[in-house]
Design an enzyme around this catalytic site. Structure first.
Site, PDB file in Angstrom:
ATOM      1  N   ARG A  11       5.748  16.455  -8.419  1.00 41.02           N
ATOM      2  CA  ARG A  11       5.738  17.429  -9.527  1.00 41.02           C
ATOM      3  C   ARG A  11       6.809  18.507  -9.349  1.00 41.02           C
ATOM      4  NH1 ARG A  11      -0.681  17.762 -11.082  1.00 41.02           N
ATOM      5  NH2 ARG A  11      -0.487  16.187 -12.693  1.00 41.02           N
ATOM      6  N   LYS A  37     -13.740   3.461 -16.920  1.00 42.53           N
ATOM      7  CA  LYS A  37     -14.787   3.487 -17.943  1.00 42.53           C
ATOM      8  C   LYS A  37     -14.270   3.333 -19.361  1.00 42.53           C
ATOM      9  CE  LYS A  37     -17.748   6.852 -15.621  1.00 42.53           C
ATOM     10  NZ  LYS A  37     -17.953   8.315 -15.685  1.00 42.53           N
ATOM     11  N   GLY A  65      -3.468   9.460 -14.643  1.00 38.33           N
ATOM     12  CA  GLY A  65      -3.276   9.937 -13.274  1.00 38.33           C
ATOM     13  C   GLY A  65      -3.351   8.834 -12.242  1.00 38.33           C
ATOM     14  N   GLY A 120      -4.600  13.915 -17.685  1.00 38.72           N
ATOM     15  CA  GLY A 120      -5.382  14.223 -18.891  1.00 38.72           C
ATOM     16  C   GLY A 120      -4.498  14.454 -20.106  1.00 38.72           C
TER      17      GLY A 120
HETATM   18  P1  ADP Z   1      -6.301   6.731 -15.095  1.00 35.32           P
HETATM   19  O1  ADP Z   1      -6.467   7.934 -14.187  1.00 35.32           O
HETATM   20  O2  ADP Z   1      -5.023   6.022 -14.867  1.00 35.32           O
HETATM   21  O3  ADP Z   1      -6.554   7.087 -16.526  1.00 35.32           O
HETATM   22  P2  ADP Z   1      -9.027   5.893 -14.614  1.00 35.32           P
HETATM   23  O4  ADP Z   1      -9.332   7.231 -14.047  1.00 35.32           O
HETATM   24  O5  ADP Z   1      -9.630   5.525 -15.900  1.00 35.32           O
HETATM   25  O6  ADP Z   1      -7.438   5.674 -14.667  1.00 35.32           O
HETATM   26  O7  ADP Z   1      -9.506   4.751 -13.607  1.00 35.32           O
HETATM   27  C1  ADP Z   1      -9.097   4.671 -12.278  1.00 35.32           C
HETATM   28  C2  ADP Z   1     -10.201   4.131 -11.397  1.00 35.32           C
HETATM   29  O8  ADP Z   1     -10.740   2.928 -11.914  1.00 35.32           O
HETATM   30  C3  ADP Z   1      -9.678   3.789 -10.021  1.00 35.32           C
HETATM   31  O9  ADP Z   1     -10.250   4.675  -9.084  1.00 35.32           O
HETATM   32  C4  ADP Z   1     -10.154   2.354  -9.781  1.00 35.32           C
HETATM   33  O10 ADP Z   1     -10.680   2.129  -8.499  1.00 35.32           O
HETATM   34  C5  ADP Z   1     -11.229   2.189 -10.828  1.00 35.32           C
HETATM   35  N1  ADP Z   1     -11.451   0.774 -11.158  1.00 35.32           N
HETATM   36  C6  ADP Z   1     -10.569  -0.107 -11.669  1.00 35.32           C
HETATM   37  N2  ADP Z   1     -11.124  -1.337 -11.783  1.00 35.32           N
HETATM   38  C7  ADP Z   1     -12.385  -1.231 -11.326  1.00 35.32           C
HETATM   39  C8  ADP Z   1     -13.458  -2.144 -11.171  1.00 35.32           C
HETATM   40  N3  ADP Z   1     -13.346  -3.419 -11.520  1.00 35.32           N
HETATM   41  N4  ADP Z   1     -14.634  -1.673 -10.658  1.00 35.32           N
HETATM   42  C9  ADP Z   1     -14.760  -0.374 -10.309  1.00 35.32           C
HETATM   43  N5  ADP Z   1     -13.786   0.543 -10.430  1.00 35.32           N
HETATM   44  C10 ADP Z   1     -12.600   0.111 -10.929  1.00 35.32           C
HETATM   45 MG    MG Z   2      -8.240   8.958 -13.482  1.00 32.37          MG
END
Ligand code: ADP
Ligand code: MG
Length: 408
Positions: free
Chosen positions: A35, A202, A353, A376
């Protein structure tokens, strides 16, 4: 498009620059300088233009007095000094005499950095609630406001919206400009075919992103834990996989609405326990054993995704394909990185993130067109929302006829 730092005369001006120096720290040490590095072009440009640069940033969250010690920006100022090759005067205050004197005594080409803006949160959340008096005070210290903190652009705080609303000149820095250009264009004006890849933890976190992209993308490839909620919607057994029962109906609705534009994984890597060294096997998506959980996409899915991505001209990716934190279950995420790195003439963007962290950790930092610095903020921007930290900046006069949603 917004006006940028290029559009204003900076000579001998006090430039209040909001940067995102919310860097990860461990035991008082910065663990990732990304950053800070990303903010350098704007700072250097202002200095070359003979501005007096006053930097403001937040770091972490400040809820009680004891949070201050580990969230001081002092080590960040030191690191910046090193990276900039120039002295940075750190003022361990957010307001008051020391701040005013330091700014008053500045010469052109010098840098002053104030203490963590969220130290102001201790007394009535003044920073985070955009206390009008605080924004006005900070604005009174300078002539021009430059916002380069995309990571906080989804929040209306005193150090962005507050300052901007009290100064005649409020423009975007180069990093902000880059984020607006890549994410804004992808969402509003994508070069097609436009493929979105959505994964992560999720469905519920990503509802608005999916809803927004379903109308815009030519294809949406689903992966990560999110996939299991969609499987459930199709009536598949998901075993112990992460699955949000409350969102199965929503997933069903999306599948109906998408008309085949949503692509789900065809195989999945399953295990009995959530662990780094868990024994695993690959099974077809509709054959997940009841006592196992899916932690990654399988090799057939990667082939399928590679096919879907062939010829794509814009790709936006949010959310890792699996539990990439465990090397064993990082293959899907790694595989997607490899596919995207190999796309010719495609604009490839990562927003999110954990996805950004995954791509960087796996060594693909240089292989993407743009890796967003905002977690976010990039998510909300992908949702098509207007971000207050961008909205508060001046609009460029524009007659191009295809500007983004930030264009008034
Ligand atoms: P971002 O920050 O890129 O938006 P998220 O916060 O939505 O992504 O998701 C990231 C998390 O999702 C990671 O910590 C990863 O371990 C988890 N994840 C990905 N696939 C699975 C899975 N099949 N089961 C459980 N957790 C998962
Ligand atoms: Mg995340």
């Amino acid at each position: 498009m917004k006006k940028t730092i290029r559009d204003v005369d900076l000579k001998n001006k006090v430039v209040l620059m909001r940067v995102d120096f919310n860097v990860p720290m461990k035991d008082g040490k910065i663990t990732d300088v990304n950053r800070i590095v990303q903010a350098l072009p704007t700072i250097k440009y202002a200095l070359e233009q003979d501005a007096k640069v006053v930097l403001l940033s937040h770091l972490g969250r400040i809820k009680e007095e004891s949070d201050k010690a580990q969230n001081t920006l002092a080590p960040v100022a030191k690191k910046l000094e090193e990276l900039l090759g120039k002295s940075v005067k750190f003022v361990p205050e957010t307001r008051g005499k020391a701040v005013e004197e330091a700014v008053k005594n500045m010469k052109s080409g010098e840098v002053v950095m104030l203490e963590n803006t969220r130290f102001e949160d201790l007394d009535g959340k003044k920073e985070s609630k955009n206390d009008p008096e605080l924004g006005k005070y900070w604005a009174s210290l300078g002539d021009v406001f430059v916002n380069d903190a995309f990571g906080t652009a989804h929040r209306a705080h005193a150090s962005n919206v507050g300052i901007a609303s009290n100064l005649d000149t409020a423009v975007a820095g180069f990093l902000m400009e880059k984020e607006i250009k890549f994410i804004g264009d992808a969402v509003d004006n994508p070069v097609r075919p436009f493929v979105a890849i959505l994964g992560g933890a999720k469905v519920s976190d990503k509802i608005s992103v999916i809803e927004s992209l379903i109308n815009k993308a030519d294809k949406i490839l689903i992966c990560g834990a999110m996939a299991y909620t969609f499987y459930k919607a199709l009536g598949y057994e998901v075993g112990e996989s992460k699955c949000e029962l409350d969102f199965v109906e929503f997933a069903k609705g999306l599948l109906d609405k998408a008309n085949g534009r949503i692509v789900l994984p065809v195989d999945t890597v399953v295990t009995k326990e959530f662990a780094e060294d868990a024994e695993s096997e690959v099974v077809p998506s509709d054959k997940i054993p009841a006592d196992k959980m899916g932690l990654d996409i399988g090799p057939k899915t990667l082939e399928l995704f590679a096919n879907e991505l062939k010829g794509a001209k814009t790709v936006v990716w949010n959310g890792p394909a699996g539990v990439f934190e465990f090397e064993k279950f990082a293959k899907g995420t790694n595989g997607i990185c490899t596919i995207l790195a190999g796309l010719k003439d495609a604009i490839t963007i990562i927003g999110g993130g954990d996805s950004a962290a995954a791509a960087i950790k796996l060594g693909f930092e240089e292989k993407f067109t743009h890796i967003s610095t905002g977690g976010g903020a990039s998510l909300e921007y992908l949702e098509g929302k207007e971000l207050p930290g961008i909205e508060c900046l001046e609009d460029e006069e524009c007659h191009c006829g295809h500007c983004h949603h930030d264009h008034k």
